[in-house]
Design a protein around this motif. Sequence first.
Motif, PDB file in Angstrom:
ATOM      1  N   SER A 282       0.863  -1.179   0.000  1.00 53.90           N
ATOM      2  CA  SER A 282       0.000   0.000   0.000  1.00 53.90           C
ATOM      3  C   SER A 282       0.899   1.228   0.000  1.00 53.90           C
ATOM      4  CB  SER A 282      -0.892  -0.018   1.250  1.00 53.90           C
ATOM      5  OG  SER A 282      -0.085   0.184   2.386  1.00 53.90           O
ATOM      6  N   GLU A 285       2.558   1.658   3.356  1.00 49.26           N
ATOM      7  CA  GLU A 285       3.650   0.703   3.603  1.00 49.26           C
ATOM      8  C   GLU A 285       4.901   1.109   2.844  1.00 49.26           C
ATOM      9  OE1 GLU A 285       2.747  -3.633   3.046  1.00 49.26           O
ATOM     10  OE2 GLU A 285       0.704  -2.881   2.947  1.00 49.26           O
TER      11      GLU A 285
ATOM     12  N   ARG B 156       1.141 -15.954   8.297  1.00 51.20           N
ATOM     13  CA  ARG B 156       2.031 -14.894   7.813  1.00 51.20           C
ATOM     14  C   ARG B 156       3.471 -15.371   7.642  1.00 51.20           C
ATOM     15  NH1 ARG B 156       2.169  -8.559   9.004  1.00 51.20           N
ATOM     16  NH2 ARG B 156       4.331  -8.110   8.529  1.00 51.20           N
ATOM     17  N   THR B 240     -10.082 -12.669   3.613  1.00 45.55           N
ATOM     18  CA  THR B 240      -8.869 -11.981   4.082  1.00 45.55           C
ATOM     19  C   THR B 240      -7.630 -12.531   3.382  1.00 45.55           C
ATOM     20  OG1 THR B 240      -9.907 -11.572   6.233  1.00 45.55           O
ATOM     21  CG2 THR B 240      -7.502 -11.476   6.157  1.00 45.55           C
ATOM     22  N   VAL B 245      -4.205  -9.939   2.406  1.00 49.68           N
ATOM     23  CA  VAL B 245      -3.910  -9.202   3.637  1.00 49.68           C
ATOM     24  C   VAL B 245      -2.895 -10.009   4.454  1.00 49.68           C
ATOM     25  CG1 VAL B 245      -4.870  -8.274   5.778  1.00 49.68           C
ATOM     26  CG2 VAL B 245      -6.236  -8.215   3.671  1.00 49.68           C
ATOM     27  N   ILE B 247      -2.140 -10.723   7.327  1.00 50.70           N
ATOM     28  CA  ILE B 247      -2.555 -10.827   8.733  1.00 50.70           C
ATOM     29  C   ILE B 247      -1.622 -11.805   9.449  1.00 50.70           C
ATOM     30  CG2 ILE B 247      -4.215 -12.735   8.431  1.00 50.70           C
ATOM     31  CD1 ILE B 247      -6.140 -10.932  10.191  1.00 50.70           C
ATOM     32  N   PHE B 279      -2.816  -8.321  14.166  1.00 51.17           N
ATOM     33  CA  PHE B 279      -2.245  -7.515  13.088  1.00 51.17           C
ATOM     34  C   PHE B 279      -0.863  -7.052  13.535  1.00 51.17           C
ATOM     35  CE2 PHE B 279      -6.841  -7.110  13.201  1.00 51.17           C
ATOM     36  CZ  PHE B 279      -7.200  -7.353  11.887  1.00 51.17           C
ATOM     37  N   GLU B 285       0.451   0.212   8.217  1.00 49.88           N
ATOM     38  CA  GLU B 285       0.147  -1.106   7.649  1.00 49.88           C
ATOM     39  C   GLU B 285      -1.031  -1.749   8.364  1.00 49.88           C
ATOM     40  OE1 GLU B 285       3.530  -3.955   7.185  1.00 49.88           O
ATOM     41  OE2 GLU B 285       4.702  -2.171   7.642  1.00 49.88           O
ATOM     42  N   ILE B 286      -0.953  -1.692   9.693  1.00 50.34           N
ATOM     43  CA  ILE B 286      -1.998  -2.317  10.508  1.00 50.34           C
ATOM     44  C   ILE B 286      -3.344  -1.680  10.207  1.00 50.34           C
ATOM     45  CG2 ILE B 286      -2.831  -2.512  12.881  1.00 50.34           C
ATOM     46  CD1 ILE B 286      -0.004  -3.046  13.769  1.00 50.34           C
ATOM     47  N   GLN B 289      -4.718  -3.020   7.066  1.00 52.21           N
ATOM     48  CA  GLN B 289      -5.171  -4.409   7.240  1.00 52.21           C
ATOM     49  C   GLN B 289      -6.522  -4.443   7.961  1.00 52.21           C
ATOM     50  OE1 GLN B 289      -2.122  -6.635   9.284  1.00 52.21           O
ATOM     51  NE2 GLN B 289      -0.571  -6.237   7.728  1.00 52.21           N
ATOM     52  N   VAL B 293     -10.100  -6.098   6.754  1.00 53.83           N
ATOM     53  CA  VAL B 293     -10.716  -7.246   7.438  1.00 53.83           C
ATOM     54  C   VAL B 293     -12.061  -6.853   8.053  1.00 53.83           C
ATOM     55  CG1 VAL B 293     -10.407  -9.011   9.212  1.00 53.83           C
ATOM     56  CG2 VAL B 293      -8.439  -8.262   7.853  1.00 53.83           C
TER      57      VAL B 293
END
Lengths: 461, 461
Positions: A282, A285, B156, B240, B245, B247, B279, B285-286, B289, B293
């Motif tokens: 993104s 990011e 992840r 997701t 994503v 996650i 996350f 970034e979080i 995400q 979600v």
Amino acid sequence: MDRLLKQTVSAELRNLFGDRVTENTEIRNEHGAGYSYHACMPPDWVVFPRSTEEIAALVSICGTHQIPIIPFGAGTSLEGHILALKGGVCVDLRLMNQILEIDTANMCATVQAGVTRNQLDERLAGSGFFFPIGPGVNATLGGMASTRASGTNAVRYGTMKDNVLSLTVVLPDGKVIKTASKARKSSSGYDLTRLFIGSEGTLGILADLTIRLHSYPEAIYAAVCSFQNVEAAVNTAIKTIQAGVAIAKIELLDDLLMHAVNRYSGLAYPEKPTLLLEFQGSPAEIEAQITAVQAFARSFGATDFIWEKEEVARMKLWQARTDAAPAARAMVPGSKLMSTDVCVPISRLAECIVDTQADIAATGLFAPILGHVGDGNFHLSIPIDPAVPGQFEKAKALNERLVQRALALEGTCSGEHGIGVGKLAYLAQEHGEALEVMRAIKKAIDPTNLMNPGKLLPPVL
Amino acid sequence: MDRLLKQTVSAELRNLFGDRVTENTEIRNEHGAGYSYHACMPPDWVVFPRSTEEIAALVSICGTHQIPIIPFGAGTSLEGHILALKGGVCVDLRLMNQILEIDTANMCATVQAGVTRNQLDERLAGSGFFFPIGPGVNATLGGMASTRASGTNAVRYGTMKDNVLSLTVVLPDGKVIKTASKARKSSSGYDLTRLFIGSEGTLGILADLTIRLHSYPEAIYAAVCSFQNVEAAVNTAIKTIQAGVAIAKIELLDDLLMHAVNRYSGLAYPEKPTLLLEFQGSPAEIEAQITAVQAFARSFGATDFIWEKEEVARMKLWQARTDAAPAARAMVPGSKLMSTDVCVPISRLAECIVDTQADIAATGLFAPILGHVGDGNFHLSIPIDPAVPGQFEKAKALNERLVQRALALEGTCSGEHGIGVGKLAYLAQEHGEALEVMRAIKKAIDPTNLMNPGKLLPPVL
């Protein structure tokens, strides 16, 4: 080969493949060396199967008559993987080029082994997904799996070993196996998928692969950053990795290569040690990644990044990077390229590259350095002028010293090109007793040494 | 075992290990089943080596007398991996608990096989690095590698196969090998690292591991999200993953399990099908995400997330998740737990879980579902009351149907627990002819079947 045997095998192959088997000298020669610097050793036959079943039938014929089998993708291997050391049948997989399934729900695709990178990329264009593994040539997916290939994206996405879910393999006894399911993970049985990845055709022939797809990033920015010396560039890469920045590409080109690339691709970047960078994610990011990497670069004396945010400029940059090898070769007209690679723990990378540059300078060879430096992996591309006596021997000795340097720094003799015949001499030194385990596995799966004999495993002395 | 043979071996083991070998019944029984539901089968001896050299010497003794060897970490395996089916020596690795090196420059650590997760976590605390793989117990790193373990972070960070760089292994012939270097990638030789990961002690004993460390994330947020039905929760997880994503954790607990967890851990979450989410990354970034979600969750009818942003609350949440198995067990006083897991392609996950819930309901068993749903992997934890006749058989039959359902949906009989003895019956069905390749490898490396005999590979019929 015995004349009668050859006639018998020819007849059986014609029976199976019709006009898709050839003994034509030109075609055989084309299949005897590929992109590697090793002298051509043509197979006796080249066949073009269309299905897994045909491969299995071929293997049965070869088993009966004990004829070696050499799988062939796009012929882009660099370490002599496809040399027919003992003659035999070269299995050219180019007709097995069906994309069998794009399963976006499970983020995977199943492709026949002869599907090429470009073909897959074209098919995935606009789908929102992509396959991240890309060596610098239009290799086949089967070939990439066979050599455990990687490329510029590996620093973020891993190598072929991390991006194949399952393989269909024709074994040396003609049986066909599937190494795993489509599940994202499994604790069921030995990891045959990873065993066949990187096995260079010595344990069986890959017929198809189920590979992982990744979501196409929301945004991609590329940048070029020059440094006063190679150490500063490498240290910037090391810092980036150690800080956990999920950078997508971080490629080193030394000053020699920047000159060659500018000349070959009509560009005008500074001809200094340079990092080519790509950021994916993104915008937020990417912004965070850029801030971090810029700070590292500045701390090592770099000036500003040259940004290539537009897709056209970005594609041009990466095409130039992809063309680095031909660019190097073009510096020495009429030359043939010797390519080699090693990989070391990232903390030893600067030392390894600086020492290698000094070594190169002492040889008088033109041998630019190109590195996937985020992985500790780098290449020498050495154009060899056949008209200059002794150049080939000099380059071979340089390669030998490069590998010894990498091994002394706790690295490996090949980061992504594989062993083939070119790196056979270093297997025992790198792996010690573990080499005997590899031999035992080879013997268990291919007891009569039918599959790509003489590759990956050095002869027993 | 022959009395004289036993005396001879006892003497040799005492000579090697002194007071670190025992034939004590209680200790042997402790080593004969671990956390698994299978009936205890104690070894004849338990030894506690302190070094790779001692393991190698032990293997030589066992080779001479053809005594089975069963490696033992923390005894937390769930599928009977440590049952001494044919007696022999249990090799308890708890004294091999040295963290040999934390190499932050190369983002890796080398640990002896008996180092536990918690021990490693404590050592890494404050270092800026962590090791992401965590099954729900304090297993040893050697045990985790042996079963190709994963856990909540796998969605992840991948599984053990993705997070081990190299292994030191004592082979059945007593030789010691290192499977790879510290380089981040290599195309040199067969991938022995991945072959030994998940081999459940059947090919050799892991003595130490070099594992990958990851940068500790800048920020971590955890959330709890309830749904009206399990399908909505699973579909949120599927979306997701399909959206790419990154996650860190996405765990499903069904309504039964939420009730058990609330009761056991003194919490008050809604007792509905629930996703526990984590996350990780930069705040930006979080944020991205979470936005994604939350939108998926709402589209499947969920209401708001309950946030656990503070470390204390977050740790409490994940401790409750970790305690899900004992929480399930506490629902049936005096019970013993049968745990099982399967993994399917994520597109089939909702169907697999919904059908399994209907199946469970029909049995009348209390069998809550816990899923690492981002991987398509889920568990049943079935407390079995020994006082109720027929419960164990009902649970076994349920497990059998679960595995058949997973295989029919192109999945695997075990996502992360492994085969041991508990899933032996499904290997042939899942792997077909590939099972013969596994057998050939076993025979090549361990020709007299000394290493953990009877595990992972079903007997030849």
